[in-house]
Motif scaffolding. Sequence first.
Motif, PDB file in Angstrom:
ATOM      1  N   LYS A  98       0.835  -1.206   0.000  1.00 57.21           N
ATOM      2  CA  LYS A  98       0.000   0.000   0.000  1.00 57.21           C
ATOM      3  C   LYS A  98       0.870   1.257   0.000  1.00 57.21           C
ATOM      4  O   LYS A  98       0.589   2.218  -0.722  1.00 57.21           O
ATOM      5  N   TYR A 101       2.293   1.826  -3.552  1.00 57.48           N
ATOM      6  CA  TYR A 101       1.301   2.294  -4.524  1.00 57.48           C
ATOM      7  C   TYR A 101       0.870   3.718  -4.221  1.00 57.48           C
ATOM      8  O   TYR A 101       0.744   4.549  -5.129  1.00 57.48           O
ATOM      9  N   GLU A 102       0.644   4.030  -2.950  1.00 57.47           N
ATOM     10  CA  GLU A 102       0.242   5.386  -2.580  1.00 57.47           C
ATOM     11  C   GLU A 102       1.353   6.384  -2.894  1.00 57.47           C
ATOM     12  O   GLU A 102       1.084   7.498  -3.356  1.00 57.47           O
ATOM     13  N   GLN A 119      -3.307   2.191  -9.684  1.00 55.59           N
ATOM     14  CA  GLN A 119      -4.524   2.447  -8.920  1.00 55.59           C
ATOM     15  C   GLN A 119      -5.301   1.158  -8.693  1.00 55.59           C
ATOM     16  O   GLN A 119      -5.853   0.930  -7.613  1.00 55.59           O
ATOM     17  N   GLY A 120      -5.308   0.284  -9.707  1.00 58.43           N
ATOM     18  CA  GLY A 120      -5.983  -1.007  -9.558  1.00 58.43           C
ATOM     19  C   GLY A 120      -5.321  -1.867  -8.496  1.00 58.43           C
ATOM     20  O   GLY A 120      -6.007  -2.538  -7.713  1.00 58.43           O
ATOM     21  N   ASN A 123      -6.341  -0.416  -5.216  1.00 59.09           N
ATOM     22  CA  ASN A 123      -7.737  -0.742  -4.928  1.00 59.09           C
ATOM     23  C   ASN A 123      -7.903  -2.183  -4.460  1.00 59.09           C
ATOM     24  O   ASN A 123      -8.808  -2.494  -3.689  1.00 59.09           O
ATOM     25  N   ASN A 124      -7.027  -3.061  -4.936  1.00 58.02           N
ATOM     26  CA  ASN A 124      -7.060  -4.462  -4.504  1.00 58.02           C
ATOM     27  C   ASN A 124      -6.430  -4.653  -3.145  1.00 58.02           C
ATOM     28  O   ASN A 124      -6.883  -5.475  -2.334  1.00 58.02           O
ATOM     29  N   LYS A 126      -5.731  -2.165  -0.621  1.00 57.33           N
ATOM     30  CA  LYS A 126      -6.153  -1.352   0.519  1.00 57.33           C
ATOM     31  C   LYS A 126      -7.312  -1.963   1.317  1.00 57.33           C
ATOM     32  O   LYS A 126      -7.267  -1.953   2.566  1.00 57.33           O
ATOM     33  N   PRO A 127      -8.354  -2.496   0.705  1.00 59.15           N
ATOM     34  CA  PRO A 127      -9.439  -3.078   1.517  1.00 59.15           C
ATOM     35  C   PRO A 127      -8.968  -4.242   2.390  1.00 59.15           C
ATOM     36  O   PRO A 127      -9.426  -4.391   3.529  1.00 59.15           O
TER      37      PRO A 127
END
Length: 251
Positions: A98, A101-102, A119-120, A123-124, A126-127
């Motif tokens: 994370k 990517y951030e 971003q994908g 998005n995968n 972070k949750p």
Amino acid sequence: MMDEKLIISRAESIAKFAHVLIDNMSPPTTKPDRPRVALFLTICEQFEAALLLIRSGMASHASVHVRSMLEALVAMNLLGKHNNYVDQMMYSQLKGEKKIYEGLIQEGELPQELQPFVQGRLNNCKPRFDALHAEGFRPKNIGNEILDAGLADLLGPYSMLCGFSHNDLAVLALRHQGDESMTYMAPTPSKVIITILSIALRIIVAVTEPLSKIALFPAGLFDAVFGEMNKAWSDVLAQAESGAAEAEFSI
């Protein structure tokens, strides 16, 4: 002082004994024991990588692999101690992903064509990270984990290994500051080789012991092979104690 040739010889013997166990092992199929066996296998690979560097005249760089061996031993012990340590490992992995990517997105210099991919990935990632964080998982300090893993005697050696891994100025001088000019692939002092290998041997014997409870072997094989590993390790310990006694007497 301990004999460099003896400790290298015993290390090579232990690597061969580890191969016998690997070749005859039926690993478990479920966590946490399967990740524990994976850590054993990676420690054995790192051990052999360290030996290769020592044989190639780059012994001080073997410390990087030995440091990784120690970190893997800590994880293996904690997997056996805490039922949720697999989730802690996943939390640490996702936290690192994370952050990358951030960082790539926030710095604003990511090529436009790569932005959807990064971003994908975020998005995968972070949750899953957020879910584990909500469960109470937090970053761990390696020093505390070494203590929690029951390896307090390896705190000092770990600090020393970090120095070799992080371009410590004293280590750079050891490697490259000669008496008259800078050096490249200079011979490593015996005491450094002995120290690094002693730590590696301590780790590989410790990581092998739990295998009898988490993997299957032909009847009697594990005890016989692990007994030979312990004999080789005992030879090293006996010589270390003898050298310490001689040094004390000489004082």
